[in-house]
Design a protein around this motif. Structure first.
Motif, PDB file in Angstrom:
ATOM      1  N   ARG A 282       0.994  -1.295   0.011  1.00 26.55           N
ATOM      2  CA  ARG A 282       0.049   0.099  -0.197  1.00 26.55           C
ATOM      3  C   ARG A 282       0.806   1.143  -0.101  1.00 26.55           C
ATOM      4  O   ARG A 282       0.954   1.959   0.992  1.00 26.55           O
ATOM      5  N   GLN A 285       0.603   5.414   2.270  1.00 27.02           N
ATOM      6  CA  GLN A 285       0.123   5.439   3.318  1.00 27.02           C
ATOM      7  C   GLN A 285       0.583   6.627   4.336  1.00 27.02           C
ATOM      8  O   GLN A 285       1.535   7.120   4.205  1.00 27.02           O
ATOM      9  N   SER A 286      -0.495   6.808   5.228  1.00 25.89           N
ATOM     10  CA  SER A 286      -0.065   7.684   6.507  1.00 25.89           C
ATOM     11  C   SER A 286       0.570   6.972   7.473  1.00 25.89           C
ATOM     12  O   SER A 286       0.484   5.643   7.336  1.00 25.89           O
ATOM     13  N   ASN A 289      -2.082   4.780   8.889  1.00 29.01           N
ATOM     14  CA  ASN A 289      -2.346   3.534   8.115  1.00 29.01           C
ATOM     15  C   ASN A 289      -1.528   2.455   8.381  1.00 29.01           C
ATOM     16  O   ASN A 289      -1.591   1.329   8.419  1.00 29.01           O
ATOM     17  N   ASN A 293      -2.244  -1.112   9.368  1.00 27.71           N
ATOM     18  CA  ASN A 293      -2.099  -2.224   8.469  1.00 27.71           C
ATOM     19  C   ASN A 293      -0.767  -3.148   9.126  1.00 27.71           C
ATOM     20  O   ASN A 293      -1.030  -4.282   8.744  1.00 27.71           O
TER      21      ASN A 293
END
Length: 322
Positions: A282, A285-286, A289, A293
């Motif tokens: 991903r 992402q932040s 996140n 995750n």
């Protein structure tokens, strides 16, 4: 141009009673990720790889306590505004009794050089003073620690943790403090007595210690902080006012262990594997996140709960900068 600089450490403690299997692989996998996915240079002037592989013994790249402290100093020095700095460690983590008396648990987190039985463990206080405090405030340091008892390993003041549903919550110490207040109130229900009052006073005293780890009182600002899962660790030093741009992903809480495992036939640390997998699957992402995750990758196989610690009260929803 901003410089990218990295220090990668993986220690298997080969031939000792404390042998691990996947830590050198973790360092190699992180190197591959940084070079392939994030544009880091593998040149020895920009990236230092320290492992206890036999070929490193007797060289500056062998992770003894003295060599690691020298490498930490190299990593934290000479940085300029905008520089991107990385530190990862995979190996044993431990705890030693806290000499300052500022930790609720009574212990400081540590990491273990290959010669820790002779030279000692490196404490969280030493890690902060050696790595975090010298950092240029406008250079960003990202840390990945895959070891046991790593939640506060660099004594960063703000700590975030996801629950099983992915929500970012406050430190458990806050919840414990609330529980103590409720217990004190419940103790006095059904009739007052001196013995009960004394017991309640003890409970409330413990709760006060827990609440001292919060940055704010119960103001609107505090309520907003609670909502985004913000809590502050309590340290003797005034770390929260240093203003260092430091972000640390750790494999577990202070009271947990991190798994040394095998995935797809290769020895690895669970946290290192989960973090790299989450980052690669991903992009963009932040920080919030990534924490969520990484937790999602771990939750079905491992009990450890990853954490994100910060040097200041920063926006978790900004994209990870690496």
């Amino acid at each position: 141009m901003p410089r990218k600089k990295a220090l990668l450490i993986g220690i298997n403690y080969t031939g000792s009673n404390h042998e691990l299997n996947g830590c050198i692989n973790d360092a190699l996998n992180v190197r591959d990720f940084l070079v392939t996915d994030r544009g880091f240079s593998p040149d020895a002037r920009d990236m230092v790889l320290m492992t206890d592989a036999p070929e490193n013994e007797g060289t500056p790249f062998y992770p003894t306590g003295a060599n690691m402290l020298a490498a930490f100093s190299w990593l934290a020095s000479g940085n300029r505004p905008g520089d991107v700095v990385w530190l990862s460690y995979s190996g044993h983590g431990g705890q030693v009794r806290d000499p300052d008396g500022d930790r609720e648990s009574g212990f400081d987190d540590t990491i273990c050089p290959v010669d820790f039985e002779e030279s000692g463990q490196i404490t969280s206080d030493t890690l902060h003073r050696t790595i975090v405090s010298p950092m240029h405030p406008e250079a960003r340091l990202t840390i990945l620690f895959d070891c046991c008892h790593s939640g506060s390993a660099c004594e960063l003041p703000f700590v975030f943790r996801p629950d099983a549903d992915g929500n970012v919550n406050m430190l458990d110490t806050v919840k414990k403090g609330i529980a103590l207040v409720r217990a004190a109130g419940g103790l006095l229900e059904g009739g007052f007595s001196l013995a009960k009052a004394q017991d309640a006073r003890i409970l409330l005293g413990g709760a006060t210690d827990f609440f001292h780890s919060l940055r704010y009182g119960r103001s609107e600002e505090a309520a907003a902080a609670d909502d985004e899962g913000l809590a502050e660790e309590k340290f003797e030093e005034d770390w929260e006012n240093e203003g260092k741009d430091v972000w640390m992903f750790s494999g577990c809480r202070d009271d947990q262990t991190s798994a040394d495992t095998s995935i797809a036939g290769s020895a690895t640390g669970a946290m290192s594997w989960a973090f790299i997998r989450a980052m690669r699957e991903r992009p963009g992402q932040s920080y919030r996140n990534i924490l969520q995750n990484t937790r999602e990758e771990l939750v079905n196989q491992f009990s450890q709960i990853p954490q994100l610690s910060c040097g200041g009260h920063y926006d978790l929803d900004q994209p990870l900068y690496l």
